[in-house]
Structures are given as structure tokens and as C-alpha cells.
Design an enzyme around this catalytic site. Structure first.
Site, short mmCIF file in Angstrom:
data_model
loop_
_atom_site.label_atom_id
_atom_site.label_comp_id
_atom_site.label_asym_id
_atom_site.label_seq_id
_atom_site.Cartn_x
_atom_site.Cartn_y
_atom_site.Cartn_z
CB ALA A 83 21.01 0.85 -23.12
N GLY A 84 20.45 2.45 -20.78
CA GLY A 84 18.94 1.76 -18.83
C GLY A 84 18.04 2.95 -18.69
N GLY A 143 13.16 2.76 -3.71
CA GLY A 143 12.11 3.26 -5.63
C GLY A 143 12.61 2.04 -5.74
CE1 TYR A 147 19.21 2.79 -13.12
CE2 TYR A 147 20.16 2.14 -10.87
CZ TYR A 147 20.43 2.75 -12.30
OH TYR A 147 21.07 2.06 -13.24
CB ILE A 180 27.03 9.86 -13.82
CG1 ILE A 180 27.46 8.77 -13.04
CG2 ILE A 180 27.30 11.24 -14.72
CD1 ILE A 180 28.96 9.56 -12.70
P1 NDP Z 1 20.22 8.93 -19.60
O1 NDP Z 1 18.42 8.44 -19.17
O2 NDP Z 1 20.65 10.38 -19.79
O3 NDP Z 1 20.30 8.37 -20.99
C1 NDP Z 1 19.33 7.18 -21.75
C2 NDP Z 1 20.19 6.79 -23.10
O4 NDP Z 1 19.42 5.08 -23.35
C3 NDP Z 1 20.24 7.56 -23.62
O5 NDP Z 1 20.32 7.50 -24.59
C4 NDP Z 1 18.66 6.66 -24.33
O6 NDP Z 1 18.35 6.57 -25.44
C5 NDP Z 1 18.93 5.37 -24.33
N1 NDP Z 1 17.80 3.81 -23.90
C6 NDP Z 1 17.03 3.34 -22.66
N2 NDP Z 1 16.82 3.19 -23.28
C7 NDP Z 1 16.94 1.93 -24.47
C8 NDP Z 1 16.97 0.83 -25.27
N3 NDP Z 1 15.70 0.41 -25.11
N4 NDP Z 1 17.48 1.09 -25.73
C9 NDP Z 1 18.51 1.61 -26.81
N5 NDP Z 1 18.58 2.83 -25.67
C10 NDP Z 1 18.39 3.28 -24.58
O7 NDP Z 1 20.92 7.99 -18.73
P2 NDP Z 1 22.65 7.83 -18.44
O8 NDP Z 1 23.58 8.14 -19.29
O9 NDP Z 1 22.41 8.66 -16.60
O10 NDP Z 1 22.31 5.75 -17.56
C11 NDP Z 1 23.42 5.22 -18.64
C12 NDP Z 1 23.40 4.47 -17.94
O11 NDP Z 1 25.02 5.12 -17.07
C13 NDP Z 1 22.04 3.10 -17.33
O12 NDP Z 1 23.20 1.84 -17.87
C14 NDP Z 1 22.26 4.21 -16.02
O13 NDP Z 1 21.58 2.67 -15.20
C15 NDP Z 1 23.67 4.36 -15.56
N6 NDP Z 1 23.79 4.80 -14.68
C16 NDP Z 1 23.74 6.21 -14.47
C17 NDP Z 1 24.05 6.59 -13.00
C18 NDP Z 1 23.61 8.12 -13.37
O14 NDP Z 1 24.04 9.02 -12.21
N7 NDP Z 1 23.67 8.72 -14.14
C19 NDP Z 1 24.60 6.14 -12.07
C20 NDP Z 1 24.18 4.98 -12.33
C21 NDP Z 1 24.54 3.85 -13.44
P3 NDP Z 1 17.00 7.29 -26.31
O15 NDP Z 1 17.23 9.08 -25.38
O16 NDP Z 1 17.36 7.73 -27.72
O17 NDP Z 1 15.26 6.81 -26.08
#
Ligand code: NDP
Length: 241
Positions: A83-84, A143, A147, A180
Site C-alpha cells: 500500500a502506498g 517532487g 516519497y 509501472i
Molecule cells: P495505485 O495508486 O494504483 O494503488 C494503490 C493501492 O494502495 C490501492 O489499492 C489503494 O487502495 C491502496 N492504498 C493506498 N493507501 C492505503 C492505505 N492507507 N491503506 C490501505 N491501502 C491503501 O498504486 P500502485 O499500484 O502504482 O503502487 C503500489 C505500490 O507500488 C506503492 O507502494 C507504490 O509506491 C509502489 N510503486 C509503484 C510504482 C509505479 O510505477 N506504479 C513504481 C514504484 C513503486 P484504495 O484504492 O482502495 O484506496
């Protein structure tokens, strides 16, 4: 049924892809999410994965959420801290609440969930923890002060916890994705993404959630027990450390 795996932030994006891949590989998967009930319902329907709604930045909610998962599926044997959020802003324009929200989710959230499962893993002499770091841990963009700080800390958290856990059968590794193709990246303007793909990422494409999920499956496997404290880059050659 296979081992019990908890994936946080799994309603969308990478977490969803990881949850689906793990379910396909025979794990009993619990998919945590924060708010998107519609996406969670579709994940349940598509992959037969149980979904559990709580905010990982809230310690008490993690305590209750992990207890709910364990009551439903049994002790968590594999944890994927995923989660992020990335509400990027230059530091001079960043409200203190945004800084805190990023650290509370992307770093403290990893502590909150891990803290609820690590004792049981140690006692049972088996555990796999995979932490979602980022290329930004090593090369943060404009920015990304909050993060990048959180993701850099996740890499150190991974190493420190790996050191103190491996003798108890628990490995702790990280995956560091580059760009990604998820909602998090799709908020960027299309011309910026086009430039990224054409001029910055040697592979000439964005990564897919499948690219990341296969790394998680590898690190979570029972026989990956000699790999710990590592961070696996998945970035199409954008950063070679
Ligand atoms: P998305 O924004 O597509 O999805 C984020 C997910 O995290 C959602 O399911 C959201 O749930 C959930 N979430 C966010 N905050 C919380 C919280 N406080 N508690 C529980 N669930 C939470 O993100 P990505 O899939 O792109 O990213 C996933 C991970 O990969 C993150 O840690 C990100 O930093 C990391 N990452 C992503 C990259 C990318 O290019 N996409 C690159 C490098 C790292 P809901 O929608 O239900 O709120």
C-alpha cells in the site's frame, strides 16, 4: 490450500496484480485495501480472493485487520507490504499534512502491518516479507522528497529486519519497481509518459503489474530461503545500481 498471504493495497494496481498472481499460484490470499469497494468486489469475483478494508497508516486498524484476516484464513505466512501513495509536490509547496500522510502510509504503514505478523512468523519459524520499495528510493524525481524518503527508509527497514529475522526462518526482501502502468503513473501527462518511454526507459515501455508480481512470487517462495535483505530492481534498465 497453500500458504496464507496478506497483500496490502490490493484493490488496484500492483497490489491487485500480486494478489491475483498469488491466488493463481495456490496461495490463500487476503487482499487489504483502503477505500475502493467496487474494485475490491471485482477482485473477489475475478480471483476468489478475500478482501479486507482498513487503512494501513492506522496502527489500531492494522491490529484489528490482521486479526480478522487470521481468523478467516489462519496465520499470515507471507506479507506483501505494498500500500502506498504518491501525492508529489515540491517541498516548498508541500503542506505538513501531506508529508505526514506519505510517511504514515508508505513507511509507518509497513511497520504497522509487519509488527502484527512478525512475532507469529518467528515463533512458527517461517515467514516471507516482501516490501514494495521504488526506483525513487535511489533516484527520486522532482517532487518526491517525502516519497523518496519513505522508499529509501523502506530499503533500510528491509535490510535491518532481514538481519534480525533470518535465523528464525523469516526472510525480508524488497522489490524496487521503476515506472509501472498503474493509476499512480497514469496521472502524469501523456506527453511526459511518451518521452519517458522513448528516451528514458531503455526497454522502451512501461512495466506491467505482471513484471512486478513475478518478482514477488520468486521472493515469497519457500525455497528462496537464502535470499534476504535484497532489493530487486524491476525498471526496464532505467537504473542499474
Ligand atoms: P495505485 O495508486 O494504483 O494503488 C494503490 C493501492 O494502495 C490501492 O489499492 C489503494 O487502495 C491502496 N492504498 C493506498 N493507501 C492505503 C492505505 N492507507 N491503506 C490501505 N491501502 C491503501 O498504486 P500502485 O499500484 O502504482 O503502487 C503500489 C505500490 O507500488 C506503492 O507502494 C507504490 O509506491 C509502489 N510503486 C509503484 C510504482 C509505479 O510505477 N506504479 C513504481 C514504484 C513503486 P484504495 O484504492 O482502495 O484506496
Amino acid at each position: 490450500m497453500g500458504r496464507v498471504a496478506l497483500v496490502t493495497g490490493a484493490s488496484r494496481g500492483i497490489g491487485r496484480g500480486v494478489a491475483m498472481a498469488m491466488a493463481g499460484a495456490g496461495y490463500a490470499v487476503a487482499a487489504n485495501y483502503r477505500s475502493d469497494d467496487g474494485a475490491a468486489a471485482s477482485l473477489e469475483a475475478e480471483a476468489g480472493v478475500g478482501t479486507f478494508k482498513w487503512d494501513v497508516s492506522d496502527y489500531d486498524a492494522c491490529e484489528a485487520g490482521v486479526a480478522e484476516v487470521e481468523a478467516a484464513l489462519g496465520p499470515v505466512e507471507v506479507l506483501v507490504n505494498n500500500a502506498g501513495i504518491s501525492p508529489d509536490k515540491f517541498l516548498h509547496k508541500m503542506a505538513p499534512e501531506v508529508w505526514r500522510q506519505v510517511i504514515d502510509t508508505n513507511l509507518n504503514g509497513f511497520f504497522n502491518v509487519t509488527h502484527r505478523v512478525i512475532g507469529g512468523m518467528r515463533a512458527r519459524r517461517f515467514g516471507r516479507i516482501v516490501n514494495m520499495a521504488s526506483l525513487s528510493a535511489f533516484h527520486p524525481s522532482f517532487g518526491e522528497t517525502a516519497y523518496g524518503a519513505a522508499k529509501g527508509a523502506v530499503v533500510s527497514f528491509t535490510k535491518a529486519l532481514a538481519r534480525e529475522s533470518v535465523a528464525r526462518g523469516v526472510t525480508v526482501n524488497a522489490v524496487a519497481p521503476g515506472y509501472i502502468d498503474t493509476d499512480m503513473v497514469r496521472v502524469a501527462p501523456q506527453d511526459w509518459l511518451d518521452n519517458l518511454v522513448e528516451n528514458v526507459i531503455p526497454a522502451g515501455r512501461l512495466g506491467t503489474v505482471g513484471d512486478v508480481a513475478r518478482c514477488v512470487l520468486f521472493l515469497a517462495a519457500d525455497d528462496s530461503d537464502f535470499i534476504t535483505g535484497a532489493t530487486l530492481d524491476v525498471n526496464g534498465g532505467q537504473l542499474m545500481r
